[in-house]
Design a protein around this motif. Structure first.
Motif, PDB file in Angstrom:
ATOM      1  N   GLY A 141      73.841 -23.865  83.511  1.00  0.00           N
ATOM      2  CA  GLY A 141      73.867 -23.225  82.206  1.00  0.00           C
ATOM      3  C   GLY A 141      73.122 -21.898  82.203  1.00  0.00           C
ATOM      4  O   GLY A 141      73.568 -20.926  81.587  1.00  0.00           O
ATOM      5  N   VAL A 213      71.038 -19.430  70.237  1.00  0.00           N
ATOM      6  CA  VAL A 213      70.603 -20.441  71.208  1.00  0.00           C
ATOM      7  C   VAL A 213      70.330 -21.756  70.487  1.00  0.00           C
ATOM      8  O   VAL A 213      69.607 -21.780  69.477  1.00  0.00           O
ATOM      9  N   ASP A 242      74.755 -20.131  73.142  1.00  0.00           N
ATOM     10  CA  ASP A 242      74.288 -21.005  74.219  1.00  0.00           C
ATOM     11  C   ASP A 242      74.071 -22.373  73.589  1.00  0.00           C
ATOM     12  O   ASP A 242      73.036 -22.618  72.974  1.00  0.00           O
ATOM     13  N   ILE A 243      75.091 -23.253  73.739  1.00  0.00           N
ATOM     14  CA  ILE A 243      74.998 -24.559  73.073  1.00  0.00           C
ATOM     15  C   ILE A 243      74.237 -25.570  73.921  1.00  0.00           C
ATOM     16  O   ILE A 243      73.874 -26.639  73.464  1.00  0.00           O
ATOM     17  N   LYS A 277      74.808 -32.319  81.411  1.00  0.00           N
ATOM     18  CA  LYS A 277      74.113 -32.970  80.291  1.00  0.00           C
ATOM     19  C   LYS A 277      75.117 -33.903  79.606  1.00  0.00           C
ATOM     20  O   LYS A 277      75.548 -34.878  80.205  1.00  0.00           O
TER      21      LYS A 277
END
Ligand SMILES: *Cc1c(COP(=O)(O)O)cnc(C)c1O
Length: 441
Positions: A141, A213, A242-243, A277
Motif C-alpha cells: 500500500g 487518508v 488511501d483507503i 489486509k
C-alpha cells in the motif's frame, strides 16, 4: 575419552547415510554439513554415542528450508501484522506453487511473443471493481501511494487534513512517505476538525491533488468533522483516497470501513490500498481509478522499482477469483459456530480449559474500535509462553488475567492441531485447587 574420539565416525560417512543424503538434497549441503560437524564435536566430547550420531544429526536438522514457522493464530486479531497479515487461501497457495517455476507471466504462448505481465491478475482486479477505469499492482500500500505522489506531485503540493496525518506502524508515517518522493504537504484543518472551506482555501496552481487518508488504526470521537470524497471531488482537483484496508466493496459487518468501489463512485480519481489486509491476499498495493492516470503511473520510471513478482500476481489472482480467503471467511463467521468449536476444544482439553465469549478485532490497520463477536478457550495466563514455544507455536492473548485462545482467526481445520499443541504443554495431572486435588477429577 580417547576411545570415543577414535570411534567417532567420519563426516563423509555420516553424509553418505541415505537419510542424511536425502536431507542434503532437501536442505542443502552446507546446512547439513554444519549440523554434522556440531554433532561430531559433541561425539568427541563424549556427549553423543558414536552409534547415535546419525539419529542426532537428523533430529537436529531444521524441519523445513525456511526458519519461518507456521503459527496457530489464536490472538483473535484477524489481520495480525506480526503474524504476516492475511493468511493465504489454499487456492492462492496452490497458485504460488504453480508460478514458482518457469511460467508464462509475461509471455503470450499463442504467438510466442512478449505478453502483458500479470494480465489475468489485473483483469480479475478490474472485474472486482468495475468502477475503476484502470488498475495496477505494486509491492504494498505504501508503494502505491509513493508512486502516486512521485508521479503526480513531485515538486508540487498535496493537500491533506491534519487529522489524517497517520502513522501506519513501525514508525512509518504517511505524510513523511509523501514528502520523501518530493511532494510538498499543504496541511489543512485541525486534529479534530476540517471543513470543505479549509481545503478550498488551500488549493492553487501548485496543487497536484487532495489526499484523503483513512485513519485505519485509531478513532477520534467527540467534537469532530471531516470532509467526504464527494465534497472534495466537487472542488475540481483530483482526489486520491488511501483507503488502506483493501475492501473492494462495502462489508456489512464493517459499515465505517471505506471501500474502493464507493470511493471511486464518490469521485476519487485514484484509490490506493493494501492487498494483505481485508482483501485477504498476498502483500501488494492496489492502484485503482482513472484509466489515463493509472496508465501514466504504470509507465513512470519509479513503477519499475515497485513491481510485484510472479508469486504475488499468482496469489492475487487466486484470491480474487477463487474461494473466499481466510480473512473474509473469518469476518463472516457466526459467534454460535465459534462457541461450538470452543466448547469442543475445551472438552477435549479438560482440566482448566473453559469455553468463553470473546471480543475479537480486525487488526492490521482496519476497522479500528470495531469488536467482532467471537469465542475462545480460556486457560491459565501462565501458559502463554509455553504455548508460544509449542510445536506448532500457538499465539493467544492474555486478557483479564487469563490466556484466551480465540477461534475467529483460526481455521477450523486447525482445531485438532491446537488441541494437540496445548495437550503437549498442559501439566499431566489436574492442577490441585486451594484445598487439594478435586474429587472426581
Ligand atoms: C496499512 C495502510 C497503509 C500501508 O499499507 P502497506 O501495505 O502496509 O504498505 C497505508 N495507508 C493506510 C491508511 C493503511 O491502513
Amino acid at each position: 575419552m580417547t576411545d570415543q574420539r577414535r570411534s567417532t565416525p567420519r563426516t563423509d560417512t555420516v553424509l553418505s547415510h541415505p537419510d542424511v543424503a536425502l536431507a542434503v538434497e532437501r536442505l542443502g549441503r552446507s546446512l547439513v554439513k554444519a549440523t554434522v560437524a556440531d554433532v561430531l564435536d559433541a561425539c568427541r566430547r563424549g556427549e553423543v554415542a558414536p552409534d547415535d550420531v546419525t539419529t542426532a544429526v537428523l533430529s537436529a536438522l531444521p524441519a523445513s528450508p525456511t526458519s519461518l514457522r507456521r503459527v496457530l493464530n489464536a490472538t483473535g486479531v484477524v489481520v495480525h501484522t506480526n503474524l504476516g497479515r492475511a493468511p493465504l487461501s489454499a487456492a492462492a497457495v496452490e497458485a504460488l506453487a504453480v508460478a514458482a517455476g518457469a511460467t508464462d507471466v509475461e509471455l503470450d504462448l499463442a504467438s510466442g511473443r512478449r505478453g502483458s505481465r500479470g494480465r489475468a491478475a489485473l483483469d480479475a482486479l478490474a472485474a472486482a471493481v468495475p468502477e475503476a477505469g484502470g488498475v495496477h499492482v505494486v509491492n504494498n500500500g505504501a508503494a502505491a501511494l509513493a508512486l502516486v505522489a512521485c508521479g503526480l506531485a513531485a515538486g508540487r503540493e498535496v493537500v491533506i487534513a491534519r487529522g489524517e496525518m497517520v502513522e501506519i506502524g513501525d514508525g512509518f508515517r504517511i505524510p513523511e512517505l509523501v514528502e520523501s518522493v518530493g511532494a510538498r504537504l499543504r496541511e489543512v484543518g485541525t486534529t479534530n476538525r476540517v471543513r470543505v472551506e479549509d481545503y478550498a482555501e488551500a488549493l492553487g496552481p501548485d496543487t497536484a491533488f487532495v489526499l484523503k487518508v483513512h485513519p485505519s488504526n485509531f478513532t477520534v470521537s467527540g467534537f469532530t468533522s471531516s470532509v467526504g470524497i464527494d465534497a472534495l471531488a466537487a472542488l475540481g482537483v483530483p482526489v486520491v483516497a488511501d483507503i488502506g484496508s483493501g475492501l473492494l466493496a462495502p462489508h456489512p459487518r464493517l459499515p465505517d470501513e471505506p471501500d474502493a468501489s464507493s470511493a471511486l463512485r464518490d469521485g476519487a480519481a485514484l484509490v490506493t490500498a493494501s492487498g494483505d489486509k481485508l482483501l485477504g491476499g498476498p502483500q501488494c498495493g492496489l492502484l485503482l481509478g482513472d484509466a489515463g492516470l493509472v496508465q501514466e503511473l504504470r509507465r513512470h520510471p519509479f513503477a519499475r522499482a515497485l513491481r510485484v513478482d510472479k508469486l504475488t500476481l499468482a496469489a492475487l489472482e487466486a484470491t480474487l477469483t477463487g474461494p473466499l480467503p481466510p480473512v473474509v471467511r473469518a469476518l463472516g463467521s457466526r459467534p454460535d459456530d465459534l462457541m461450538g468449536r470452543a466448547r469442543r476444544i475445551a472438552a477435549a482439553l479438560g482440566g482448566p480449559a473453559e469455553a468463553v465469549a470473546s471480543d475479537a478485532a480486525v487488526g492490521g490497520g482496519g476497522a479500528p474500535g470495531v469488536g467482532l463477536a467471537s469465542a475462545a478457550v480460556a486457560l491459565p495466563a501462565g501458559l502463554a509462553g509455553a504455548l508460544r514455544a509449542a510445536d506448532p507455536p500457538v499465539v493467544g492473548r492474555v486478557e483479564g488475567g487469563r490466556l484466551l485462545l480465540d477461534l475467529i482467526a483460526l481455521d477450523a481445520a486447525d482445531d485438532d492441531a491446537l488441541v494437540a499443541a496445548v495437550r503437549r504443554i498442559l501439566p499431566t495431572e489436574p492442577q490441585p485447587g486451594p484445598r487439594g486435588p478435586r474429587a472426581g477429577g
